[in-house]
Design a protein around this motif. Sequence first.
Motif, PDB file in Angstrom:
ATOM      1  N   PRO A 140       0.816  -1.230   0.000  1.00 50.64           N
ATOM      2  CA  PRO A 140       0.000   0.000   0.000  1.00 50.64           C
ATOM      3  C   PRO A 140       0.844   1.272   0.000  1.00 50.64           C
ATOM      4  O   PRO A 140       0.493   2.256  -0.655  1.00 50.64           O
ATOM      5  CB  PRO A 140      -0.824  -0.122   1.288  1.00 50.64           C
ATOM      6  N   LEU A 141       1.962   1.259   0.730  1.00 44.88           N
ATOM      7  CA  LEU A 141       2.830   2.438   0.756  1.00 44.88           C
ATOM      8  C   LEU A 141       3.439   2.693  -0.619  1.00 44.88           C
ATOM      9  O   LEU A 141       3.516   3.830  -1.079  1.00 44.88           O
ATOM     10  CB  LEU A 141       3.935   2.248   1.794  1.00 44.88           C
ATOM     11  N   ALA A 142       3.884   1.626  -1.271  1.00 41.49           N
ATOM     12  CA  ALA A 142       4.488   1.776  -2.595  1.00 41.49           C
ATOM     13  C   ALA A 142       3.473   2.312  -3.601  1.00 41.49           C
ATOM     14  O   ALA A 142       3.809   3.114  -4.477  1.00 41.49           O
ATOM     15  CB  ALA A 142       5.044   0.432  -3.060  1.00 41.49           C
ATOM     16  N   ALA A 143       2.223   1.882  -3.482  1.00 42.54           N
ATOM     17  CA  ALA A 143       1.185   2.347  -4.404  1.00 42.54           C
ATOM     18  C   ALA A 143       0.891   3.837  -4.206  1.00 42.54           C
ATOM     19  O   ALA A 143       0.666   4.563  -5.182  1.00 42.54           O
ATOM     20  CB  ALA A 143      -0.091   1.529  -4.203  1.00 42.54           C
ATOM     21  N   ARG A 144       0.896   4.281  -2.955  1.00 46.74           N
ATOM     22  CA  ARG A 144       0.575   5.692  -2.677  1.00 46.74           C
ATOM     23  C   ARG A 144       1.767   6.614  -2.885  1.00 46.74           C
ATOM     24  O   ARG A 144       1.591   7.806  -3.141  1.00 46.74           O
ATOM     25  CB  ARG A 144       0.066   5.831  -1.238  1.00 46.74           C
ATOM     26  N   HIS A 145       2.985   6.067  -2.744  1.00 42.02           N
ATOM     27  CA  HIS A 145       4.185   6.916  -2.788  1.00 42.02           C
ATOM     28  C   HIS A 145       5.202   6.286  -3.746  1.00 42.02           C
ATOM     29  O   HIS A 145       6.096   5.550  -3.324  1.00 42.02           O
ATOM     30  CB  HIS A 145       4.775   7.067  -1.388  1.00 42.02           C
ATOM     31  N   PRO A 146       5.101   6.564  -5.038  1.00 47.16           N
ATOM     32  CA  PRO A 146       5.958   5.897  -6.031  1.00 47.16           C
ATOM     33  C   PRO A 146       7.442   6.204  -5.896  1.00 47.16           C
ATOM     34  O   PRO A 146       8.263   5.475  -6.447  1.00 47.16           O
ATOM     35  CB  PRO A 146       5.400   6.409  -7.366  1.00 47.16           C
ATOM     36  N   ASN A 147       7.804   7.261  -5.175  1.00 41.29           N
ATOM     37  CA  ASN A 147       9.220   7.602  -5.011  1.00 41.29           C
ATOM     38  C   ASN A 147       9.826   6.994  -3.746  1.00 41.29           C
ATOM     39  O   ASN A 147      10.978   7.269  -3.416  1.00 41.29           O
ATOM     40  CB  ASN A 147       9.406   9.124  -4.974  1.00 41.29           C
ATOM     41  N   LEU A 148       9.062   6.171  -3.052  1.00 43.44           N
ATOM     42  CA  LEU A 148       9.532   5.542  -1.831  1.00 43.44           C
ATOM     43  C   LEU A 148      10.152   4.187  -2.154  1.00 43.44           C
ATOM     44  O   LEU A 148       9.580   3.395  -2.899  1.00 43.44           O
ATOM     45  CB  LEU A 148       8.372   5.375  -0.849  1.00 43.44           C
ATOM     46  N   ARG A 149      11.347   3.927  -1.604  1.00 44.85           N
ATOM     47  CA  ARG A 149      12.019   2.647  -1.779  1.00 44.85           C
ATOM     48  C   ARG A 149      12.048   1.899  -0.439  1.00 44.85           C
ATOM     49  O   ARG A 149      11.886   2.509   0.620  1.00 44.85           O
ATOM     50  CB  ARG A 149      13.451   2.845  -2.283  1.00 44.85           C
ATOM     51  N   PHE A 150      12.308   0.614  -0.492  1.00 49.65           N
ATOM     52  CA  PHE A 150      12.262  -0.210   0.716  1.00 49.65           C
ATOM     53  C   PHE A 150      13.498  -1.110   0.803  1.00 49.65           C
ATOM     54  O   PHE A 150      13.939  -1.673  -0.195  1.00 49.65           O
ATOM     55  CB  PHE A 150      11.007  -1.105   0.716  1.00 49.65           C
ATOM     56  N   SER A 151      14.025  -1.229   2.010  1.00 46.30           N
ATOM     57  CA  SER A 151      15.064  -2.211   2.308  1.00 46.30           C
ATOM     58  C   SER A 151      14.528  -3.094   3.428  1.00 46.30           C
ATOM     59  O   SER A 151      14.147  -2.580   4.489  1.00 46.30           O
ATOM     60  CB  SER A 151      16.362  -1.526   2.764  1.00 46.30           C
ATOM     61  N   VAL A 152      14.475  -4.405   3.200  1.00 46.38           N
ATOM     62  CA  VAL A 152      13.941  -5.342   4.197  1.00 46.38           C
ATOM     63  C   VAL A 152      15.008  -6.372   4.515  1.00 46.38           C
ATOM     64  O   VAL A 152      15.494  -7.077   3.623  1.00 46.38           O
ATOM     65  CB  VAL A 152      12.665  -6.043   3.677  1.00 46.38           C
ATOM     66  N   LEU A 153      15.389  -6.448   5.787  1.00 44.48           N
ATOM     67  CA  LEU A 153      16.403  -7.389   6.252  1.00 44.48           C
ATOM     68  C   LEU A 153      15.768  -8.414   7.186  1.00 44.48           C
ATOM     69  O   LEU A 153      14.847  -8.086   7.944  1.00 44.48           O
ATOM     70  CB  LEU A 153      17.511  -6.655   7.013  1.00 44.48           C
ATOM     71  N   SER A 154      16.252  -9.642   7.140  1.00 44.09           N
ATOM     72  CA  SER A 154      15.824 -10.679   8.077  1.00 44.09           C
ATOM     73  C   SER A 154      16.785 -10.686   9.262  1.00 44.09           C
ATOM     74  O   SER A 154      17.991 -10.891   9.095  1.00 44.09           O
ATOM     75  CB  SER A 154      15.826 -12.043   7.381  1.00 44.09           C
ATOM     76  N   ARG A 155      16.256 -10.436  10.460  1.00 44.03           N
ATOM     77  CA  ARG A 155      17.082 -10.388  11.673  1.00 44.03           C
ATOM     78  C   ARG A 155      16.319 -10.997  12.841  1.00 44.03           C
ATOM     79  O   ARG A 155      15.089 -11.077  12.819  1.00 44.03           O
ATOM     80  CB  ARG A 155      17.468  -8.938  12.017  1.00 44.03           C
ATOM     81  N   ASN A 156      17.043 -11.395  13.883  1.00 42.96           N
ATOM     82  CA  ASN A 156      16.339 -11.896  15.062  1.00 42.96           C
ATOM     83  C   ASN A 156      15.865 -10.740  15.936  1.00 42.96           C
ATOM     84  O   ASN A 156      16.224  -9.577  15.702  1.00 42.96           O
ATOM     85  CB  ASN A 156      17.193 -12.902  15.846  1.00 42.96           C
ATOM     86  N   ALA A 157      15.054 -11.045  16.944  1.00 46.33           N
ATOM     87  CA  ALA A 157      14.404 -10.001  17.736  1.00 46.33           C
ATOM     88  C   ALA A 157      15.406  -9.109  18.452  1.00 46.33           C
ATOM     89  O   ALA A 157      15.239  -7.888  18.533  1.00 46.33           O
ATOM     90  CB  ALA A 157      13.445 -10.642  18.741  1.00 46.33           C
ATOM     91  N   THR A 158      16.469  -9.710  18.984  1.00 51.46           N
ATOM     92  CA  THR A 158      17.487  -8.931  19.700  1.00 51.46           C
ATOM     93  C   THR A 158      18.192  -7.972  18.757  1.00 51.46           C
ATOM     94  O   THR A 158      18.428  -6.800  19.086  1.00 51.46           O
ATOM     95  CB  THR A 158      18.497  -9.870  20.362  1.00 51.46           C
ATOM     96  N   GLU A 159      18.546  -8.453  17.573  1.00 53.81           N
ATOM     97  CA  GLU A 159      19.240  -7.616  16.596  1.00 53.81           C
ATOM     98  C   GLU A 159      18.362  -6.452  16.147  1.00 53.81           C
ATOM     99  O   GLU A 159      18.868  -5.338  15.921  1.00 53.81           O
ATOM    100  CB  GLU A 159      19.646  -8.455  15.387  1.00 53.81           C
ATOM    101  N   ILE A 160      17.071  -6.680  16.022  1.00 58.26           N
ATOM    102  CA  ILE A 160      16.174  -5.612  15.571  1.00 58.26           C
ATOM    103  C   ILE A 160      16.178  -4.453  16.560  1.00 58.26           C
ATOM    104  O   ILE A 160      16.279  -3.279  16.172  1.00 58.26           O
ATOM    105  CB  ILE A 160      14.749  -6.167  15.363  1.00 58.26           C
ATOM    106  N   LEU A 161      16.079  -4.754  17.837  1.00 59.03           N
ATOM    107  CA  LEU A 161      16.117  -3.687  18.851  1.00 59.03           C
ATOM    108  C   LEU A 161      17.427  -2.917  18.786  1.00 59.03           C
ATOM    109  O   LEU A 161      17.447  -1.683  18.864  1.00 59.03           O
ATOM    110  CB  LEU A 161      15.923  -4.288  20.241  1.00 59.03           C
ATOM    111  N   GLN A 162      18.543  -3.637  18.658  1.00 53.71           N
ATOM    112  CA  GLN A 162      19.839  -2.979  18.615  1.00 53.71           C
ATOM    113  C   GLN A 162      19.979  -2.118  17.374  1.00 53.71           C
ATOM    114  O   GLN A 162      20.533  -1.006  17.424  1.00 53.71           O
ATOM    115  CB  GLN A 162      20.959  -4.020  18.665  1.00 53.71           C
ATOM    116  N   MET A 163      19.480  -2.599  16.240  1.00 51.31           N
ATOM    117  CA  MET A 163      19.583  -1.832  14.999  1.00 51.31           C
ATOM    118  C   MET A 163      18.748  -0.557  15.052  1.00 51.31           C
ATOM    119  O   MET A 163      19.142   0.472  14.489  1.00 51.31           O
ATOM    120  CB  MET A 163      19.164  -2.696  13.809  1.00 51.31           C
TER     121      MET A 163
END
Length: 325
Positions: A140-163
């Motif tokens: 939905p975000l990509a459809a509404r905002h064509p100039n928006l890009r996304f980076s998606v990383l797979s991480r564990n829960a602890t790493e997500i908080l630290q990042m």
Amino acid sequence: MATAATKRRQNERAEFAQGVPKVPRDPAARMIDKLEMFIALAREQHFGRAAEACGVTQPTLSAAIKQLEDQLGVMLVWRGSRYGGLTPEGARVLDWARRIVGDTRAMRDEMRAAKRGLSGNLRLAVIPTALAMVGALTRPLAARHPNLRFSVLSRNATEILQMIDDLQIDAGITYLEGGAAAGRMTAIPLYAEHYNLVIRADHPAAARAQITWAEAAELPLCLLSPDMQNRRIVDSHMAEANAAPAPRLESNSVLTLVGHVLGGDWATILPMKTAALFLAPDHLAAIPITEPAAEHPVGLIAPFREPHTPVLAALIEAARRLEER
């Protein structure tokens, strides 16, 4: 591989090449640069790696940290032949540095959005078992905002908080239990995980309506690795059932687990939203696990900062719409 900081600097240079006037670095801007280098050093715990992450030479980073110490009048880093950790004063300055740099980025993003509309790169880190639902937010975000890009990383829960703390990502999708993010994160529930035994469709147990945790523990299992919170959840429910599983294979990749189930007499345990991705060809079966029939909430977490950047505010709005469905 180019780091986020390096890419950001490359983008800035590209903007200048397109005619955006280059503003001389004033003392305030130079201070922000030093704080960013200090955050990178605290994260990497190594001068060379921190310099690479910031796109500068090691002598440049070392000089910036020394200048920061001189300006603040305290020693920030224990030094010997190598990085020796932060001093108590350095740990306190790190909190301020994250806050100042985060607010500065938010201000820049808001001004950019006011001029050009919502654009830039939205950085997400996601627990492996929630990767299947990320598209419900990004599409939905990509459809509404064509100039928006996304980076998606797979991480564990602890790493997500630290990042999130280290300003490496804008938000994460993770488990909401445990309270690790309580009081310092915006948290929006998205769904609850329900656990299923995933086996080949021709497995003798495939026709069953349900299976217990104790029975599942007796099968040749391949499970997520112990550093994953999903694995700790599975282990806790096995323990409740007085079962002691001995997985024959562990991995931090869901695809690895499913590949082994497809290729032989293996079984794994996955949330239904993840398992559903692999059920369509009728090669696999998913059987609800009971005794107990457990569920665990998963949601979006983001820094508790007002105002949010326009990009992050749009993501939070999309998450709240998804929550209301």
